[in-house]
Design an enzyme around this catalytic site. Structure first.
Site, PDB file in Angstrom:
ATOM      1  N   SER A  17       0.836  -1.200   0.000  1.00  0.00           N
ATOM      2  CA  SER A  17       0.000   0.000   0.000  1.00  0.00           C
ATOM      3  C   SER A  17       0.869   1.248   0.000  1.00  0.00           C
ATOM      4  O   SER A  17       1.945   1.277   0.608  1.00  0.00           O
ATOM      5  CB  SER A  17      -0.898   0.012   1.242  1.00  0.00           C
ATOM      6  OG  SER A  17      -1.541   1.265   1.400  1.00  0.00           O
TER       7      SER A  17
ATOM      8  N   TYR B 269      -2.428  -0.959   9.711  1.00  0.00           N
ATOM      9  CA  TYR B 269      -2.527  -1.474   8.342  1.00  0.00           C
ATOM     10  C   TYR B 269      -1.233  -1.196   7.579  1.00  0.00           C
ATOM     11  O   TYR B 269      -0.644  -2.084   6.961  1.00  0.00           O
ATOM     12  CB  TYR B 269      -3.723  -0.812   7.659  1.00  0.00           C
ATOM     13  CG  TYR B 269      -3.896  -1.119   6.188  1.00  0.00           C
ATOM     14  CD1 TYR B 269      -4.581  -2.252   5.776  1.00  0.00           C
ATOM     15  CD2 TYR B 269      -3.391  -0.254   5.208  1.00  0.00           C
ATOM     16  CE1 TYR B 269      -4.751  -2.524   4.417  1.00  0.00           C
ATOM     17  CE2 TYR B 269      -3.559  -0.513   3.861  1.00  0.00           C
ATOM     18  CZ  TYR B 269      -4.246  -1.651   3.461  1.00  0.00           C
ATOM     19  OH  TYR B 269      -4.408  -1.910   2.124  1.00  0.00           O
TER      20      TYR B 269
END
Length: 250
Positions: free
Chosen positions: A142, A155
């Site tokens: 990400s 995350y």
């Protein structure tokens, strides 16, 4: 025919990648956790276009199930492709749980850890005997590992760990000529983000303004890159993290 396993292939980026991979003449084993109908819909699309695909159930957070899943993959290979090897693994399955560090619970922390780092580690381990020499692994990370985004700390931390793990995979699996790379999407409109985007059009405008190409991404923007990276054209790319975000905060 080469065969690729892609986790979380029923929706979003995973579904796009499955369709793009199959369109290039590669077999696909896609996994789903809680959306079997959507997974079968992707399989049907692939078959309608002349490709070959199978959907298998998998909970990426349940490491104890991975040996059984590897057996399911081996059975699918024999039944549908008369083969005993896959040629790639795309660790794509994931979910979002955005909260400030001070508000995140231990259970939420563990849930993110299990899916985004522990799961890919042990699933790769379980499937490694089935990956052909010269195959490849793609781990989905990400852009939040590069751009600190409030609410994304755990995350992003686990995705950052997956980026590091990718380089170690490339190093350790190199003697078998297995490549390992990670792909890092920027802001993408998927099932995971649609709710937030629909509720906050101004957030979409902000993200678009922070992206050099002036928009947020769509699943196919990433799916095409996954399929391309799996091709022989990119056979000398190894141990890299490739950000696919249209120039997000540069």
């Amino acid at each position: 025919m080469s065969v690729i396993v892609i986790t979380g292939g029923s929706r979003g980026i995973g579904a796009s990648a499955a369709l793009q991979i199959a369109s290039r003449g590669t077999g696909v084993i896609l996994t789903y956790n809680s959306h079997p109908q959507e997974a079968e819909a992707i399989v049907s699309k692939i078959k309608a276009a002349g490709g070959k695909a199978v959907a298998l159930a998998l909970n990426v957070s349940n490491v104890a199930s991975f040996a059984g899943f590897a057996s399911d993959v081996a059975a699918a290979l024999e039944t549908h492709w008369n083969s005993d090897r896959i040629h790639g693994l795309v660790n794509n399955a994931g979910f979002g749980n955005f909260a400030a560090i001070e508000a995140l619970t231990e259970a939420e922390f563990d849930g993110l850890l299990n899916v985004h780092l522990k799961g890919p580690f042990f699933l790769t381990q379980a499937l490694l005997p089935l990956i052909a020499d010269g195959g490849q692994i793609i781990n989905m990370t990400s852009a939040t590992t590069r751009v600190a985004t409030p609410g994304a700390a755990p995350y992003a931390a686990f995705k950052g760990g997956l980026e590091v793990l990718t380089r170690y995979m490339a190093k350790e699996f190199g003697p078998r000529n297995i490549r390992a790379n990670s792909i890092s999407p920027g802001a993408i409109r998927t099932d995971m983000t649609n709710g937030a985007f629909d509720q906050s059009p101004e957030f979409v405008e902000l993200l678009s303004s922070q992206t050099a190409l002036g928009r947020i991404g769509e699943p196919d923007d990433v799916g095409r890159v996954i399929a391309s990276l799996l091709s022989d054209d990119n056979g000398w790319i190894n141990a890299q993290n490739i950000e696919v975000g249209g120039g997000y905060i540069i």
